[in-house]
Design a protein around this motif. Structure first.
Motif, mmCIF file in Angstrom:
data_model
loop_
_atom_site.group_PDB
_atom_site.id
_atom_site.type_symbol
_atom_site.label_atom_id
_atom_site.label_comp_id
_atom_site.label_asym_id
_atom_site.label_seq_id
_atom_site.Cartn_x
_atom_site.Cartn_y
_atom_site.Cartn_z
ATOM 1 N N SER A 88 -22.338 -69.987 95.629
ATOM 2 C CA SER A 88 -22.856 -68.621 96.423
ATOM 3 C C SER A 88 -21.984 -67.484 95.783
ATOM 4 O O SER A 88 -21.856 -66.706 96.695
ATOM 5 C CB SER A 88 -23.266 -68.397 97.805
ATOM 6 O OG SER A 88 -22.060 -69.068 98.627
ATOM 7 N N SER A 89 -20.825 -67.767 95.078
ATOM 8 C CA SER A 89 -19.879 -67.156 94.796
ATOM 9 C C SER A 89 -20.120 -65.620 94.603
ATOM 10 O O SER A 89 -19.136 -64.600 94.756
ATOM 11 C CB SER A 89 -19.001 -67.705 93.607
ATOM 12 O OG SER A 89 -19.607 -67.665 92.619
ATOM 13 N N TYR A 90 -21.162 -65.130 94.067
ATOM 14 C CA TYR A 90 -21.558 -63.626 93.638
ATOM 15 C C TYR A 90 -22.257 -63.296 94.830
ATOM 16 O O TYR A 90 -22.929 -62.098 94.706
ATOM 17 C CB TYR A 90 -22.528 -63.556 92.286
ATOM 18 C CG TYR A 90 -22.152 -62.414 91.642
ATOM 19 C CD1 TYR A 90 -20.829 -62.031 91.720
ATOM 20 C CD2 TYR A 90 -23.191 -61.566 91.331
ATOM 21 C CE1 TYR A 90 -20.663 -60.571 91.009
ATOM 22 C CE2 TYR A 90 -23.018 -60.475 90.648
ATOM 23 C CZ TYR A 90 -21.703 -59.621 90.601
ATOM 24 O OH TYR A 90 -21.422 -58.693 90.009
ATOM 25 N N LEU A 91 -22.348 -63.617 95.939
ATOM 26 C CA LEU A 91 -23.298 -63.290 97.114
ATOM 27 C C LEU A 91 -22.245 -62.713 98.138
ATOM 28 O O LEU A 91 -21.508 -63.354 98.782
ATOM 29 C CB LEU A 91 -24.048 -64.302 97.931
ATOM 30 C CG LEU A 91 -25.521 -64.981 97.115
ATOM 31 C CD1 LEU A 91 -26.251 -65.426 98.097
ATOM 32 C CD2 LEU A 91 -26.138 -63.722 96.486
ATOM 33 N N THR A 92 -22.373 -61.512 98.503
ATOM 34 C CA THR A 92 -21.757 -61.080 99.638
ATOM 35 C C THR A 92 -22.476 -59.443 100.044
ATOM 36 O O THR A 92 -23.357 -58.858 99.523
ATOM 37 C CB THR A 92 -20.379 -60.377 99.490
ATOM 38 O OG1 THR A 92 -19.681 -60.342 100.709
ATOM 39 C CG2 THR A 92 -20.307 -59.122 98.421
ATOM 40 N N GLU A 152 -18.878 -72.507 96.825
ATOM 41 C CA GLU A 152 -18.700 -71.799 95.458
ATOM 42 C C GLU A 152 -19.817 -71.405 94.898
ATOM 43 O O GLU A 152 -20.151 -70.446 94.157
ATOM 44 C CB GLU A 152 -17.708 -72.718 94.725
ATOM 45 C CG GLU A 152 -17.344 -71.989 93.249
ATOM 46 C CD GLU A 152 -16.349 -70.744 93.690
ATOM 47 O OE1 GLU A 152 -15.821 -70.562 94.590
ATOM 48 O OE2 GLU A 152 -16.361 -69.997 92.583
ATOM 49 N N PRO A 187 -12.321 -57.777 98.061
ATOM 50 C CA PRO A 187 -13.005 -58.990 97.131
ATOM 51 C C PRO A 187 -12.583 -60.402 97.727
ATOM 52 O O PRO A 187 -13.019 -61.358 97.452
ATOM 53 C CB PRO A 187 -12.796 -58.855 95.726
ATOM 54 C CG PRO A 187 -11.201 -58.232 95.711
ATOM 55 C CD PRO A 187 -11.167 -57.427 97.092
ATOM 56 N N ASN A 236 -21.911 -62.708 104.732
ATOM 57 C CA ASN A 236 -23.530 -63.016 104.638
ATOM 58 C C ASN A 236 -24.021 -63.272 105.792
ATOM 59 O O ASN A 236 -23.408 -63.810 106.851
ATOM 60 C CB ASN A 236 -23.765 -63.929 103.299
ATOM 61 C CG ASN A 236 -23.341 -63.424 101.981
ATOM 62 O OD1 ASN A 236 -23.936 -62.495 101.639
ATOM 63 N ND2 ASN A 236 -22.513 -63.904 101.419
ATOM 64 N N ARG A 239 -16.020 -62.977 101.508
ATOM 65 C CA ARG A 239 -17.316 -62.733 101.494
ATOM 66 C C ARG A 239 -18.049 -63.065 102.809
ATOM 67 O O ARG A 239 -17.701 -63.762 103.376
ATOM 68 C CB ARG A 239 -17.974 -63.865 100.494
ATOM 69 C CG ARG A 239 -17.477 -63.708 99.195
ATOM 70 C CD ARG A 239 -18.353 -64.425 97.943
ATOM 71 N NE ARG A 239 -18.442 -66.049 98.211
ATOM 72 C CZ ARG A 239 -19.471 -66.706 98.638
ATOM 73 N NH1 ARG A 239 -20.606 -66.162 98.905
ATOM 74 N NH2 ARG A 239 -19.073 -68.023 98.514
ATOM 75 N N ARG A 294 -15.281 -67.145 103.548
ATOM 76 C CA ARG A 294 -16.398 -67.112 103.663
ATOM 77 C C ARG A 294 -16.962 -66.828 105.159
ATOM 78 O O ARG A 294 -16.534 -67.749 105.930
ATOM 79 C CB ARG A 294 -17.370 -68.119 103.062
ATOM 80 C CG ARG A 294 -17.406 -68.009 101.427
ATOM 81 C CD ARG A 294 -16.251 -68.865 101.037
ATOM 82 N NE ARG A 294 -16.180 -70.251 101.077
ATOM 83 C CZ ARG A 294 -14.947 -71.051 101.164
ATOM 84 N NH1 ARG A 294 -14.022 -70.637 100.726
ATOM 85 N NH2 ARG A 294 -15.148 -72.577 101.297
#
Ligand SMILES: NC(=O)c1ccc[n+]([C@@H]2O[C@H](COP(=O)([O-])OP(=O)(O)OC[C@H]3O[C@@H](n4cnc5c(N)ncnc54)[C@H](OP(=O)(O)O)[C@@H]3O)[C@@H](O)[C@H]2O)c1
Length: 248
Positions: A231-235, A229, A176, A181, A179, A137
Motif C-alpha cells: 500500500s506504499s502509495y496510499l496515505t 509495502e 513523506p 490511513n 503514511r 505506517r
C-alpha cells in the motif's frame, strides 16, 4: 527488541477487530506490542504463543479514556519500542444513547477514548515512528457512522468523523516518512453488535448489499494491507469495509 523485524503496536488487541489484527501480525512475524483493558489475559495468551513460536511480544494494560493512563501506556511503549514501524489505533467504544440523553461528561468521555487517546498516543510516539527504517505506517479505526451519522450515538459518530480529519492532517504533516490511513468498518460481528436483538440483526443484514455483517478478520486483512509495502502509495485515505453499506 531486534531491528530487522516489523515492530507493531495495536490498541484494543484483546478482542474483535484488534485481536484479529494482532493474530494476523503474529502470523507475519512482527515484534508485537499488544494493549488491552478488560481482555488483558487474551493479549497475554497471544503474546505468550507468539514468543513460543520464536517471536517478540510485550503487553500493556490501560484505560485509554483516562489521560494519565494514556500517558503511562505511551511511556511504557516508548521504553519497549525505540523504533516503531506500525501503529494501529483500534481501541474504541460505542455507548448507545439518544442525543438528548447524552451528558456533556459522557460526550467528553467518548471523545477522550475514541479521539483524544489516539491523538495523544501518536504524538507521544512520534520519535520512534520517525526512526522506522522502512517509513512508519499509522492506521486509525473509524466507522461508517463517521459518514452516515447515528441516531443513537451522536458522540460516537462525531468522534469517528474527527478521526478522518486527523488522518488527513497527519498524512500531510508527517509525509513523506510516515503514511497515515483509516479503515471505516461497517457492521462487524464483534462485542459491539452483541446488543442486537434478532430482529435488529436481520434488519441490519437486509440493509447491507452483501446481506451479512462482516467478520473481524475481514477488517484485519485491510489493516494488514495498509501496513505493508503493497500500500506504499496510499496515505490520507479511508478504506470502507462495509459490504456495500456505504459507497464513496
Ligand atoms: N464492530 C463494528 O461493527 C464496528 C464498526 C465500526 C467501527 N468499529 C470500531 O472498531 C474498533 C474495535 O471494535 P470491535 O468491533 O472490535 O469491538 P470490541 O471487541 O468491543 O473492541 C473494542 C476494543 O476497544 C477497547 N476499549 C474499549 N474501551 C476502552 C478503554 N476505556 N480503554 C482502553 N481500551 C478500551 C477494548 O479493550 P478491552 O476489551 O480489553 O477492554 C476492545 O479491545 C472500535 O474503535 C470500534 O469503534 C467497530
Amino acid at each position: 527488541m531486534s531491528s530487522e523485524v516489523t515492530h507493531s503496536l495495536i490498541t484494543g488487541a484483546g478482542s474483535g477487530i484488534g485481536l484479529a489484527t494482532a493474530r494476523r501480525f503474529s502470523q507475519r512475524g512482527d515484534a508485537l506490542g499488544l494493549h488491552a483493558l478488560s481482555h488483558a489475559s487474551e493479549v497475554q495468551a497471544l503474546a505468550e504463543a507468539h514468543r513460543h513460536a520464536g517471536g517478540e511480544a510485550c503487553t500493556f494494560r490501560a484505560d485509554l479514556s483516562r489521560p494519565a493512563e494514556v500517558e503511562a501506556f505511551a511511556a511504557g511503549a516508548l521504553r519497549s519500542f525505540p523504533c516503531l514501524d506500525v501503529l494501529v489505533l483500534n481501541a474504541g467504544a460505542y455507548p448507545r444513547r439518544r442525543f438528548r440523553e447524552i451528558s456533556r461528561e459522557q460526550f467528553e468521555e467518548t471523545l477522550r477514548l475514541n479521539l483524544l487517546a489516539p491523538f495523544q498516543i501518536v504524538q507521544r510516539l512520534l520519535e520512534p515512528l520517525e526512526r522506522s527504517p522502512s517509513g512508519a505506517r499509522i492506521v486509525f479505526v473509524a466507522s461508517v457512522l463517521a459518514f452516515n451519522g447515528s441516531d443513537h450515538g451522536a458522540d460516537y459518530a462525531a468522534s469517528k468523523a474527527a478521526l478522518l480529519g486527523l488522518t488527513r492532517s497527519l498524512a500531510r504533516e508527517l509525509a513523506p516518512r510516515i503514511r497515515v490511513n483509516t479503515v471505516a468498518p461497517g457492521s462487524i460481528d464483534t462485542a459491539i453488535l452483541a446488543q442486537d436483538t434478532p430482529e435488529r440483526r436481520s434488519r441490519r443484514e437486509g440493509a447491507i448489499p452483501l446481506r451479512r455483517v462482516g467478520r473481524p478478520e475481514e477488517v484485519a486483512a485491510v489493516i494488514d494491507f495498509l501496513t505493508r509495502e503493497d500500500s506504499s502509495y496510499l496515505t490520507g485515505t479511508t478504506v470502507h469495509v462495509n459490504g456495500g453499506l456505504r459507497m464513496d
